[in-house]
Design a protein around this motif. Structure first.
Motif, PDB file in Angstrom:
ATOM      1  N   PRO A  21      -3.270  -0.845 -14.698  1.00 32.85           N
ATOM      2  CA  PRO A  21      -1.914  -1.462 -14.885  1.00 32.85           C
ATOM      3  C   PRO A  21      -0.768  -0.566 -15.019  1.00 32.85           C
ATOM      4  CG  PRO A  21      -3.709  -2.634 -16.261  1.00 32.85           C
ATOM      5  CD  PRO A  21      -4.311  -1.213 -15.767  1.00 32.85           C
ATOM      6  N   GLY A  22      -0.860   0.459 -15.738  1.00 33.89           N
ATOM      7  CA  GLY A  22       0.255   1.276 -16.034  1.00 33.89           C
ATOM      8  C   GLY A  22       0.759   2.104 -14.832  1.00 33.89           C
ATOM      9  N   PHE A  23      -0.379   2.651 -13.994  1.00 38.28           N
ATOM     10  CA  PHE A  23       0.029   3.301 -12.637  1.00 38.28           C
ATOM     11  C   PHE A  23       0.682   2.164 -11.608  1.00 38.28           C
ATOM     12  CE2 PHE A  23      -0.733   5.989  -9.065  1.00 38.28           C
ATOM     13  CZ  PHE A  23      -0.501   7.140  -9.443  1.00 38.28           C
ATOM     14  N   SER A  24       0.358   0.873 -11.563  1.00 39.08           N
ATOM     15  CA  SER A  24       0.665   0.039 -11.006  1.00 39.08           C
ATOM     16  C   SER A  24       2.157  -0.391 -11.119  1.00 39.08           C
ATOM     17  CB  SER A  24      -0.166  -1.570 -10.955  1.00 39.08           C
ATOM     18  OG  SER A  24       0.492  -2.297 -10.368  1.00 39.08           O
ATOM     19  N   VAL A  27       0.916  -1.040   0.212  1.00 37.02           N
ATOM     20  CA  VAL A  27       0.146   0.026   0.028  1.00 37.02           C
ATOM     21  C   VAL A  27       0.760   1.123  -0.141  1.00 37.02           C
ATOM     22  CG1 VAL A  27      -1.723   1.379   1.360  1.00 37.02           C
ATOM     23  CG2 VAL A  27      -1.878  -1.194   1.195  1.00 37.02           C
ATOM     24  N   VAL A  28       0.557   2.075  -0.888  1.00 35.86           N
ATOM     25  CA  VAL A  28       1.569   3.346  -1.021  1.00 35.86           C
ATOM     26  C   VAL A  28       0.876   4.313  -0.584  1.00 35.86           C
ATOM     27  CG1 VAL A  28       2.873   2.424  -3.122  1.00 35.86           C
ATOM     28  CG2 VAL A  28       0.965   3.676  -3.738  1.00 35.86           C
ATOM     29  N   MET A  82      -3.236   4.149  -1.711  1.00 35.35           N
ATOM     30  CA  MET A  82      -3.527   3.294  -2.641  1.00 35.35           C
ATOM     31  C   MET A  82      -3.096   1.617  -2.536  1.00 35.35           C
ATOM     32  SD  MET A  82      -2.912   5.522  -6.113  1.00 35.35           S
ATOM     33  CE  MET A  82      -3.606   7.087  -6.036  1.00 35.35           C
ATOM     34  N   GLN A  83      -3.875   0.681  -2.825  1.00 27.60           N
ATOM     35  CA  GLN A  83      -3.437  -0.617  -2.996  1.00 27.60           C
ATOM     36  C   GLN A  83      -2.468  -0.697  -4.482  1.00 27.60           C
ATOM     37  OE1 GLN A  83      -3.882  -3.357  -0.602  1.00 27.60           O
ATOM     38  NE2 GLN A  83      -2.701  -4.588  -1.621  1.00 27.60           N
ATOM     39  N   VAL A  84      -1.427  -0.867  -4.475  1.00 31.52           N
ATOM     40  CA  VAL A  84      -0.551  -1.127  -5.712  1.00 31.52           C
ATOM     41  C   VAL A  84      -1.483  -1.881  -6.859  1.00 31.52           C
ATOM     42  CG1 VAL A  84       1.567  -1.471  -6.944  1.00 31.52           C
ATOM     43  CG2 VAL A  84       1.644  -0.405  -4.612  1.00 31.52           C
ATOM     44  N   ALA A  85      -1.780  -3.041  -6.404  1.00 33.57           N
ATOM     45  CA  ALA A  85      -2.466  -4.195  -7.138  1.00 33.57           C
ATOM     46  C   ALA A  85      -3.931  -3.617  -7.646  1.00 33.57           C
ATOM     47  CB  ALA A  85      -2.553  -5.437  -6.476  1.00 33.57           C
ATOM     48  N   GLN A  86      -4.382  -2.408  -7.040  1.00 31.51           N
ATOM     49  CA  GLN A  86      -5.695  -2.291  -7.428  1.00 31.51           C
ATOM     50  C   GLN A  86      -5.964  -0.981  -8.201  1.00 31.51           C
ATOM     51  OE1 GLN A  86      -8.022  -2.339  -3.799  1.00 31.51           O
ATOM     52  NE2 GLN A  86      -7.794  -4.503  -3.493  1.00 31.51           N
TER      53      GLN A  86
END
Length: 181
Positions: free
Chosen positions: A89-92, A59-60, A82-86
Motif C-alpha cells: 500500500p505505501g509504495f502504491s 502499469v509503471v 509493476m501493476q500499481v495496485a499489486q
C-alpha cells in the motif's frame, strides 16, 4: 416504596455555550488523534517529473533501490514493470503521486509495507526506504491493447501469416526439384 422527584433547573445560556465548546474541543482532539495516529509515507521529490500521475489501475516502469533502516539494500532494479495496485500500500500510494521522469525518496512505515510479516531479506516490522525514478507508465487500456496486438502477432506467426514461418513456395522460392512457374 416512594419515589421523590426533584425538579431540574433550566440551564442558562452561558452554560449551554460551555457545553458546546466542550463538545467541539473533544471532537477536535479526536480528529487530531486520528490524523496523527494514521501511518503515512515519507515522500520527497528529488527531481520534478512532468505530465499526469499514474492511477492504481496503471502499469509503471520504474528504476528503484530499496534499503532497510541500517542501509542494507534488499532489492534494486533498473527497469521494473509493476501493476500499481499489486504492490504494498505505501509504495502504491507513492506511485500515484509521481510524474514521468521524476525522482523520489520514499519512506514506508511497516504498517504500509509488509507489517509484521518477514518477506525474503526484509525482516518483520521493517521501515522501507526507496529511491525511485518513474521511467514511464501505461494506462490499463494501453496495456490491454498491447497484449491484444502481441497475441494477434503470435497467432499470425503460428498460422504462417506475415512474419510467420515460410511455407512451400514462400519467400525463399519453391522446394528443390519442383517445377519452375
Amino acid at each position: 416504596m416512594s419515589v421523590t422527584t426533584i425538579p431540574l433547573r433550566p440551564v442558562s445560556k452561558g452554560g449551554l455555550w460551555l457545553l458546546w465548546f466542550g463538545l467541539a474541543g473533544l471532537i477536535a482532539v479526536a480528529i487530531a488523534f486520528a490524523i496523527h495516529s494514521t501511518p503515512r509515507i515519507g515522500f520527497e521529490v528529488v527531481k520534478e517529473g512532468t505530465g499526469a500521475s499514474p492511477t492504481k489501475a496503471d502499469v509503471v516502469l520504474v528504476k528503484y533501490e530499496g534499503k532497510l533502516d541500517n542501509g542494507t539494500v534488499f532489492d534494486a532494479n533498473e527497469q521494473a514493470p509493476m501493476q500499481v495496485a499489486q504492490v504494498v500500500p505505501g509504495f502504491s500510494d507513492a506511485l500515484t503521486r509521481m510524474q514521468k521522469g521524476g525522482k523520489y525518496k520514499i519512506v514506508i512505515p511497516p504498517q504500509l509495507g509488509y507489517g509484521d510479516r518477514e518477506t525474503g531479506p526484509i525482516p518483520a516490522g521493517s521501515t522501507l526506504h526507496f529511491d525511485v525514478e518513474l521511467l514511464d507508465f501505461k494506462t490499463e487500456a494501453e496495456v490491454r491493447a498491447m497484449q491484444q496486438m502481441m497475441q494477434q502477432q503470435q497467432q499470425m506467426q503460428q498460422q504462417g501469416g506475415p512474419g510467420g514461418p515460410a511455407g512451400p513456395g514462400g519467400p525463399v522460392g519453391p522446394p528443390p526439384g519442383a517445377p519452375q512457374p
